[in-house]
Design an enzyme around this catalytic site. Structure first.
Site, PDB file in Angstrom:
ATOM      1  N   LYS A  52       0.845  -1.210   0.000  1.00 14.27           N
ATOM      2  CA  LYS A  52       0.000   0.000   0.000  1.00 14.27           C
ATOM      3  C   LYS A  52       0.874   1.251   0.000  1.00 14.27           C
ATOM      4  O   LYS A  52       0.622   2.203  -0.750  1.00 14.27           O
ATOM      5  CB  LYS A  52      -0.942  -0.015   1.220  1.00 14.27           C
ATOM      6  CG  LYS A  52      -2.050  -1.057   1.109  1.00 14.27           C
ATOM      7  CD  LYS A  52      -2.851  -1.208   2.397  1.00 14.27           C
ATOM      8  CE  LYS A  52      -3.862  -2.356   2.263  1.00 14.27           C
ATOM      9  NZ  LYS A  52      -4.656  -2.596   3.470  1.00 14.27           N
ATOM     10  N   GLN A  96      -4.372  -1.570   9.800  1.00 17.22           N
ATOM     11  CA  GLN A  96      -4.369  -2.894   9.162  1.00 17.22           C
ATOM     12  C   GLN A  96      -4.940  -3.932  10.129  1.00 17.22           C
ATOM     13  O   GLN A  96      -4.562  -3.987  11.304  1.00 17.22           O
ATOM     14  CB  GLN A  96      -2.941  -3.253   8.739  1.00 17.22           C
ATOM     15  CG  GLN A  96      -2.842  -4.522   7.901  1.00 17.22           C
ATOM     16  CD  GLN A  96      -3.490  -4.403   6.523  1.00 17.22           C
ATOM     17  OE1 GLN A  96      -3.606  -3.318   5.974  1.00 17.22           O
ATOM     18  NE2 GLN A  96      -3.921  -5.510   5.967  1.00 17.22           N
ATOM     19  N   ASP A 119     -10.677   3.209   4.608  1.00 22.21           N
ATOM     20  CA  ASP A 119     -11.012   1.794   4.502  1.00 22.21           C
ATOM     21  C   ASP A 119     -12.525   1.574   4.534  1.00 22.21           C
ATOM     22  O   ASP A 119     -12.997   0.480   4.247  1.00 22.21           O
ATOM     23  CB  ASP A 119     -10.392   1.017   5.689  1.00 22.21           C
ATOM     24  CG  ASP A 119      -9.234   0.133   5.270  1.00 22.21           C
ATOM     25  OD1 ASP A 119      -9.177  -0.248   4.089  1.00 22.21           O
ATOM     26  OD2 ASP A 119      -8.389  -0.166   6.135  1.00 22.21           O
TER      27      ASP A 119
HETATM   28  N1  GUN Z   1      -6.868  -6.794   6.394  1.00 25.70           N
HETATM   29  C1  GUN Z   1      -7.245  -7.502   5.296  1.00 25.70           C
HETATM   30  N2  GUN Z   1      -7.779  -6.676   4.365  1.00 25.70           N
HETATM   31  C2  GUN Z   1      -7.736  -5.429   4.881  1.00 25.70           C
HETATM   32  C3  GUN Z   1      -8.136  -4.147   4.389  1.00 25.70           C
HETATM   33  O1  GUN Z   1      -8.662  -3.985   3.281  1.00 25.70           O
HETATM   34  N3  GUN Z   1      -7.918  -3.104   5.241  1.00 25.70           N
HETATM   35  C4  GUN Z   1      -7.351  -3.256   6.465  1.00 25.70           C
HETATM   36  N4  GUN Z   1      -7.194  -2.177   7.220  1.00 25.70           N
HETATM   37  N5  GUN Z   1      -6.984  -4.426   6.953  1.00 25.70           N
HETATM   38  C5  GUN Z   1      -7.173  -5.508   6.152  1.00 25.70           C
END
Ligand code: GUN
Length: 289
Positions: A52, A96, A119
């Site tokens: 990311k 995350q 998110d």
């Molecule tokens: N863990 C797995 N997928 C995601 C996501 O799209 N965002 C976040 N913050 N954690 C994740």
């Protein structure tokens, strides 16, 4: 059988975003800044966050990774959230998941300023999504909708079967696909770990989306001839032939299922890159707001 190339489509989206960010910069407007918070040392999460951060840089966004040990307390993490909420230089941020077990996820997500919640996990944004109001859409479901649309797959009137009911993927995707809206209008069935005889449902799917978190869960006998299959799973498996010593596999037994499909996403290179593209888009939205 067509391969749905998420890497290529995400690349196109990233080019569009890069052009928009460059245009903003040329007008003296703020460069979007995304912060990613990573707690603990889960290897998969580390890879996701690194990807990311890298993707932000590739499109000309600013990005910061914040790392904390698994021993961080709930109070300490809430303080971090408060600081990010107050920091005018931060346009959007993500925490995350999963978090270590001693930290209540809903408390952390509920503390995020909904305006910075790129998110789309805050209850405000989830509620708006359910009502069809403008909101940050969760990155993976939004990426899947975009992937199907850009690949030219008709969804209206189709039976979409979603396997897995997580808050991150299955549940929001079931809502997005059933909405009265372009790129949606599906009849949706949501299956999960307590669905008896899952094959009864998966074998009726025109569009089958699998996010159950179990390697090769979907086998050829569970898929209708001509179905479109979207695989959200991502698992490391030891491999004697791969240079790295492992290979990535999804929730779908790709080699057996692919010949039955009209189109299918690969792992890697399917949904994963689209998740990142959606997150970048949300961050651009955040700065524009
Ligand atoms: N863990 C797995 N997928 C995601 C996501 O799209 N965002 C976040 N913050 N954690 C994740």
């Amino acid at each position: 059988m067509e391969l749905i190339d998420g890497k290529k489509i995400a690349g196109e989206i990233k080019e569009e975003l890069a052009a928009e960010i460059a245009r903003r910069a040329g007008e003296g407007k703020k460069i979007p800044h995304l912060v990613a918070v990573l707690v603990g040392d889960d290897a998969a999460s580390e890879t996701y966050v690194a990807n990311k951060v890298k993707a932000c840089q590739a499109v000309g966004m600013k990005s910061t990774g914040l790392r904390f040990p698994a021993s961080v307390t709930e109070e300490q993490l809430l303080e971090v959230i408060d600081r990010l909420n107050d920091d005018d230089d931060v346009d959007g941020y993500i925490v995350q998941l999963p978090l270590p077990r001693h930290i209540p996820e809903e408390k952390i997500l509920g503390r995020i300023d909904p305006a910075k919640d790129v998110d789309g996990f805050h209850p405000c944004n989830v509620g708006k999504m359910v009502l069809g109001l403008p909101a940050y859409l969760p990155a993976t479901p939004a990426g899947i909708v975009e992937l199907l649309a850009r690949h030219g797959i008709e969804t209206a009137g189709k039976h979409c079967v979603v396997v897995g009911r997580s808050n991150i993927v299955g549940t929001p995707l079931s809502i997005l696909m059933s909405r009265k809206a372009p790129r949606a209008n599906c009849t949706v069935t949501l299956c999960h770990s307590r669905t008896p005889d899952i094959k009864t449902y998966t074998s009726q799917a025109d569009i089958l989306v699998v996010a159950i978190g179990s390697p090769r869960f979907i086998t050829a006998d569970m898929v209708k001839e001509g179905a479109v299959v979207v695989d959200v799973g991502m698992h490391r498996e030891p491999s004697a032939t791969a240079k790295s010593g492992f290979r990535l596999v999804g929730d779908v037994d790709f080699d057996a299922v692919a010949p039955r499909c009209s189109a299918i996403t690969p792992v890697p290179g399917g949904v994963g890159p689209m998740t990142i593209a959606s997150l970048l888009r949300n961050t651009l939205l955040a700065v524009a707001r």
